[in-house]
Enzyme design. Structure first.
Site, PDB file in Angstrom:
ATOM      1  N   PHE A  92       0.820  -1.222   0.000  1.00 14.01           N
ATOM      2  CA  PHE A  92       0.000   0.000   0.000  1.00 14.01           C
ATOM      3  C   PHE A  92       0.847   1.262   0.000  1.00 14.01           C
ATOM      4  O   PHE A  92       0.349   2.322  -0.379  1.00 14.01           O
ATOM      5  CB  PHE A  92      -0.854   0.072   1.282  1.00 14.01           C
ATOM      6  CG  PHE A  92      -1.914  -0.972   1.396  1.00 14.01           C
ATOM      7  CD1 PHE A  92      -3.069  -0.900   0.638  1.00 14.01           C
ATOM      8  CD2 PHE A  92      -1.776  -2.034   2.279  1.00 14.01           C
ATOM      9  CE1 PHE A  92      -4.063  -1.857   0.761  1.00 14.01           C
ATOM     10  CE2 PHE A  92      -2.766  -2.997   2.410  1.00 14.01           C
ATOM     11  CZ  PHE A  92      -3.908  -2.904   1.651  1.00 14.01           C
ATOM     12  N   SER A 136      -4.829   1.695  -9.159  1.00 18.55           N
ATOM     13  CA  SER A 136      -5.870   2.717  -9.074  1.00 18.55           C
ATOM     14  C   SER A 136      -6.681   2.833 -10.360  1.00 18.55           C
ATOM     15  O   SER A 136      -6.161   2.649 -11.464  1.00 18.55           O
ATOM     16  CB  SER A 136      -5.193   4.065  -8.799  1.00 18.55           C
ATOM     17  OG  SER A 136      -6.119   5.095  -8.928  1.00 18.55           O
ATOM     18  N   TYR A 161       0.490  10.969 -10.926  1.00 22.11           N
ATOM     19  CA  TYR A 161       0.150   9.926  -9.954  1.00 22.11           C
ATOM     20  C   TYR A 161      -0.217   8.633 -10.702  1.00 22.11           C
ATOM     21  O   TYR A 161       0.317   7.550 -10.399  1.00 22.11           O
ATOM     22  CB  TYR A 161      -1.014  10.395  -9.076  1.00 22.11           C
ATOM     23  CG  TYR A 161      -1.660   9.286  -8.278  1.00 22.11           C
ATOM     24  CD1 TYR A 161      -0.945   8.583  -7.308  1.00 22.11           C
ATOM     25  CD2 TYR A 161      -3.002   8.919  -8.500  1.00 22.11           C
ATOM     26  CE1 TYR A 161      -1.537   7.550  -6.582  1.00 22.11           C
ATOM     27  CE2 TYR A 161      -3.589   7.894  -7.778  1.00 22.11           C
ATOM     28  CZ  TYR A 161      -2.858   7.209  -6.822  1.00 22.11           C
ATOM     29  OH  TYR A 161      -3.445   6.180  -6.119  1.00 22.11           O
ATOM     30  N   LYS A 165       1.744   4.881 -10.825  1.00 22.31           N
ATOM     31  CA  LYS A 165       1.103   3.608 -10.476  1.00 22.31           C
ATOM     32  C   LYS A 165       1.201   2.615 -11.640  1.00 22.31           C
ATOM     33  O   LYS A 165       1.454   1.430 -11.447  1.00 22.31           O
ATOM     34  CB  LYS A 165      -0.375   3.847 -10.124  1.00 22.31           C
ATOM     35  CG  LYS A 165      -0.564   4.461  -8.769  1.00 22.31           C
ATOM     36  CD  LYS A 165      -0.425   3.384  -7.693  1.00 22.31           C
ATOM     37  CE  LYS A 165      -0.348   3.962  -6.310  1.00 22.31           C
ATOM     38  NZ  LYS A 165      -0.082   2.981  -5.274  1.00 22.31           N
ATOM     39  N   GLY A 318      -6.955  17.437 -13.891  1.00 27.71           N
ATOM     40  CA  GLY A 318      -6.828  15.983 -13.791  1.00 27.71           C
ATOM     41  C   GLY A 318      -8.107  15.275 -13.381  1.00 27.71           C
ATOM     42  O   GLY A 318      -8.124  14.051 -13.268  1.00 27.71           O
TER      43      GLY A 318
HETATM   44  N1  LIG Z   1      -7.563   6.096  -1.045  1.00 31.27           N
HETATM   45  C1  LIG Z   1      -7.798   6.072  -2.352  1.00 31.27           C
HETATM   46  O1  LIG Z   1      -8.738   6.693  -2.818  1.00 31.27           O
HETATM   47  C2  LIG Z   1      -6.940   5.245  -3.275  1.00 31.27           C
HETATM   48  C3  LIG Z   1      -7.420   4.959  -4.574  1.00 31.27           C
HETATM   49  C4  LIG Z   1      -6.606   4.196  -5.421  1.00 31.27           C
HETATM   50  C5  LIG Z   1      -5.369   3.744  -5.003  1.00 31.27           C
HETATM   51  N2  LIG Z   1      -4.937   4.051  -3.759  1.00 31.27           N
HETATM   52  C6  LIG Z   1      -3.608   3.579  -3.337  1.00 31.27           C
HETATM   53  O2  LIG Z   1      -3.741   2.783  -2.171  1.00 31.27           O
HETATM   54  C7  LIG Z   1      -2.602   2.926  -1.332  1.00 31.27           C
HETATM   55  C8  LIG Z   1      -3.061   3.246   0.078  1.00 31.27           C
HETATM   56  O3  LIG Z   1      -3.850   4.415   0.056  1.00 31.27           O
HETATM   57  P1  LIG Z   1      -4.492   5.039   1.370  1.00 31.27           P
HETATM   58  O4  LIG Z   1      -5.740   5.719   0.966  1.00 31.27           O
HETATM   59  O5  LIG Z   1      -4.524   4.052   2.444  1.00 31.27           O
HETATM   60  O6  LIG Z   1      -3.416   6.166   1.667  1.00 31.27           O
HETATM   61  P2  LIG Z   1      -2.673   6.509   3.023  1.00 31.27           P
HETATM   62  O7  LIG Z   1      -1.860   7.714   2.763  1.00 31.27           O
HETATM   63  O8  LIG Z   1      -3.640   6.535   4.148  1.00 31.27           O
HETATM   64  O9  LIG Z   1      -1.721   5.242   3.203  1.00 31.27           O
HETATM   65  C9  LIG Z   1      -0.480   5.123   2.586  1.00 31.27           C
HETATM   66  C10 LIG Z   1       0.511   4.751   3.662  1.00 31.27           C
HETATM   67  O10 LIG Z   1       1.789   4.568   3.074  1.00 31.27           O
HETATM   68  C11 LIG Z   1       2.751   5.221   3.878  1.00 31.27           C
HETATM   69  N3  LIG Z   1       3.882   5.538   2.981  1.00 31.27           N
HETATM   70  C12 LIG Z   1       3.913   6.379   1.925  1.00 31.27           C
HETATM   71  N4  LIG Z   1       5.111   6.345   1.331  1.00 31.27           N
HETATM   72  C13 LIG Z   1       5.856   5.437   2.014  1.00 31.27           C
HETATM   73  C14 LIG Z   1       7.171   4.951   1.883  1.00 31.27           C
HETATM   74  N5  LIG Z   1       7.990   5.392   0.927  1.00 31.27           N
HETATM   75  N6  LIG Z   1       7.616   4.031   2.756  1.00 31.27           N
HETATM   76  C15 LIG Z   1       6.817   3.569   3.744  1.00 31.27           C
HETATM   77  N7  LIG Z   1       5.557   3.999   3.923  1.00 31.27           N
HETATM   78  C16 LIG Z   1       5.082   4.921   3.066  1.00 31.27           C
HETATM   79  C17 LIG Z   1       2.040   6.411   4.484  1.00 31.27           C
HETATM   80  O11 LIG Z   1       2.633   6.871   5.675  1.00 31.27           O
HETATM   81  C18 LIG Z   1       0.653   5.818   4.730  1.00 31.27           C
HETATM   82  O12 LIG Z   1       0.567   5.218   5.995  1.00 31.27           O
HETATM   83  C19 LIG Z   1      -1.745   4.019  -1.955  1.00 31.27           C
HETATM   84  O13 LIG Z   1      -0.689   3.388  -2.645  1.00 31.27           O
HETATM   85  C20 LIG Z   1      -2.689   4.709  -2.928  1.00 31.27           C
HETATM   86  O14 LIG Z   1      -2.010   5.216  -4.046  1.00 31.27           O
HETATM   87  C21 LIG Z   1      -5.693   4.778  -2.875  1.00 31.27           C
END
Ligand SMILES: NC(=O)c1ccc[n+]([C@@H]2O[C@H](COP(=O)([O-])OP(=O)(O)OC[C@H]3O[C@@H](n4cnc5c(N)ncnc54)[C@H](O)[C@@H]3O)[C@@H](O)[C@H]2O)c1
Length: 383
Positions: A92, A136, A161, A165, A318
């Site tokens: 994640f 995503s 972004y 991905k 975007g």
């Molecule tokens: N929430 C959405 O709408 C959504 C939609 C599509 C995809 N995503 C993807 O899902 C994943 C999780 O999203 P989320 O909503 O839980 O976001 P979030 O920001 O709550 O969680 C991401 C976590 O990753 C950690 N993080 C970021 N970069 C890091 C690194 N280099 N090393 C270690 N930890 C790191 C952050 O501290 C955070 O805890 C992300 O990759 C995001 O791109 C999210």
């Protein structure tokens, strides 16, 4: 409700969850623990706090080792891989703001794409064969020509972004070609919202929220003044953007379903090699229903019993008219189905924010008592 999707742990093996303190990560860790999996979390806490993982431990009574570790740091990551026998990784960790990605595209490429390369290298060096990757719906760009987006739609990311991905998906696929038993599952999420039914964990971004629901809930508890609705001249019934919203627990269970699929395939192959297409699976994770921003504002106002204050603002770069998923492939192949409707999503989002107005900071007496009850219940189970 504990868990809707039943998933069997692999005896003696751990699941590594990167970004496990974040919104989707913490809910997935919770569902994994409820199913008896042993989980290890690494997170650099750039957008989260460790308390989310601590609360998962309290709810489930299961220990979840946490490592403050940046996935870009191979040395630190290797130490974690050296310490545990992992069966799979759920990745994640990443940055997720479209707007921010236009300002710092290189950081997005480093954090989302290069970090994935480092992670998969660690997996290969430690013979960890399975990865579930957070992809995503933004990969589908404008989502042209389709009412419901299927996995075979054109990939045309229209922001850095999305590019970061898609490149991460490509890197994983490329690496798996030379990693004979390696398997990957790309889950293309639509818009996860809501919170666990306990109200003890939820969405808690560190800065100004980029996502609609935390902005709304923070506005409702007085942390933000007013919601800006970006554009009301899109080609949709009320002019505001239409998206597919999925309950966070449904999405978390989607990850358990993906792990089950990887395991089933591993067992069926019985050590034999398989073509790369059979080892890199792609599934949309959505609900199949579109809701406009104004419809969400109305649903959240109803759940909270008060009107969400909002104003119409300029379009955001975007953004696209409509992105709604077909999850038919995941329904069929993963036997995964969503269970929650939009009313439940909004009610759960509001339960989390109204009982935790400052997120994990300064928990109220009510939350402290609830946590103490879980601790007591779990202690008596162990006796
Ligand atoms: N929430 C959405 O709408 C959504 C939609 C599509 C995809 N995503 C993807 O899902 C994943 C999780 O999203 P989320 O909503 O839980 O976001 P979030 O920001 O709550 O969680 C991401 C976590 O990753 C950690 N993080 C970021 N970069 C890091 C690194 N280099 N090393 C270690 N930890 C790191 C952050 O501290 C955070 O805890 C992300 O990759 C995001 O791109 C999210």
């Amino acid at each position: 409700m504990s868990s809707s999707f039943v998933s069997q742990p692999v005896p003696g093996k751990y699941i590594l969850v990167t970004g496990g303190a974040g919104f989707i990560g913490s809910h997935t860790v919770l569902q994994l623990c409820r199913n008896g999996h042993d989980v290890v979390v690494v997170d650099n806490l750039c957008n989260s706090v460790e308390d989310s993982v601590k609360r998962v431990e309290i709810i489930t009574g299961k220990k979840v080792p946490f490592y403050l570790c940046d996935v870009r740091n191979k040395e630190d990551l290797t130490k974690v891989f050296d310490k545990y026998d992992f069966w799979a990784v759920i990745h994640f960790a990443g940055l997720k703001s479209v707007a921010e990605s236009f300002k710092i595209p290189d950081v997005y490429m480093q954090n989302n794409t290069e970090a994935t390369r480092i992670l998969v290298d660690c997996m290969m060096e430690h013979d960890v064969h399975n990865i579930v990757f957070s992809s995503s719906a933004t990969l589908y760009g404008y989502g042209r020509g389709k009412d419901l987006l299927t996995e075979d739609c054109n990939i045309e990311p229209i922001n850095p972004y999305g590019e970061s991905k898609y490149k991460a998906e490509q890197i994983i696929t490329e690496k798996m070609k030379s990693f004979e038993k390696g398997q990957a599952c790309f889950l293309r999420y639509f818009n996860p919202i809501g919170a666990d039914v306990t109200g003890l964990i939820g969405e808690n971004p560190k800065d100004i929220p980029n996502n609609l629901i935390p902005y709304i809930t923070q506005t409702l508890v007085g942390r933000r003044e007013i919601l800006s609705v970006f554009g009301n001249d899109y080609n949709t019934p009320d002019g505001t953007c239409v998206r597919d919203y999925i309950h966070i627990t449904d999405l978390a269970d989607g990850h358990l379903a993906a792990l089950e699929k990887l395991r089933e395939n591993e067992v069926n192959r019985n050590g034999a090699s398989a073509p790369i297409d059979d080892r890199t699976l792609i599934y949309n994770m959505g609900n199949g229903n579109g809701f406009s921003v104004l419809e969400i504002v109305a649903a959240m106002s109803k759940a909270a019993g008060k009107q969400v204050p909002y104003k119409i603002a300029e379009r955001r770069r975007g953004d696209v008219d409509r992105l709604v998923a077909s999850s038919a492939k995941a329904n069929k192949e993963l036997k995964w189905f969503t269970k929650y409707n939009i009313e439940q999503m909004c009610a759960d989002a509001w339960r989390w924010q109204s009982t935790n107005p400052e997120g994990y900071d300064n928990p109220s007496e009510y939350i402290l008592n609830l946590l103490a009850d879980y601790e007591k219940k779990n202690a008596s189970k162990k006796e």
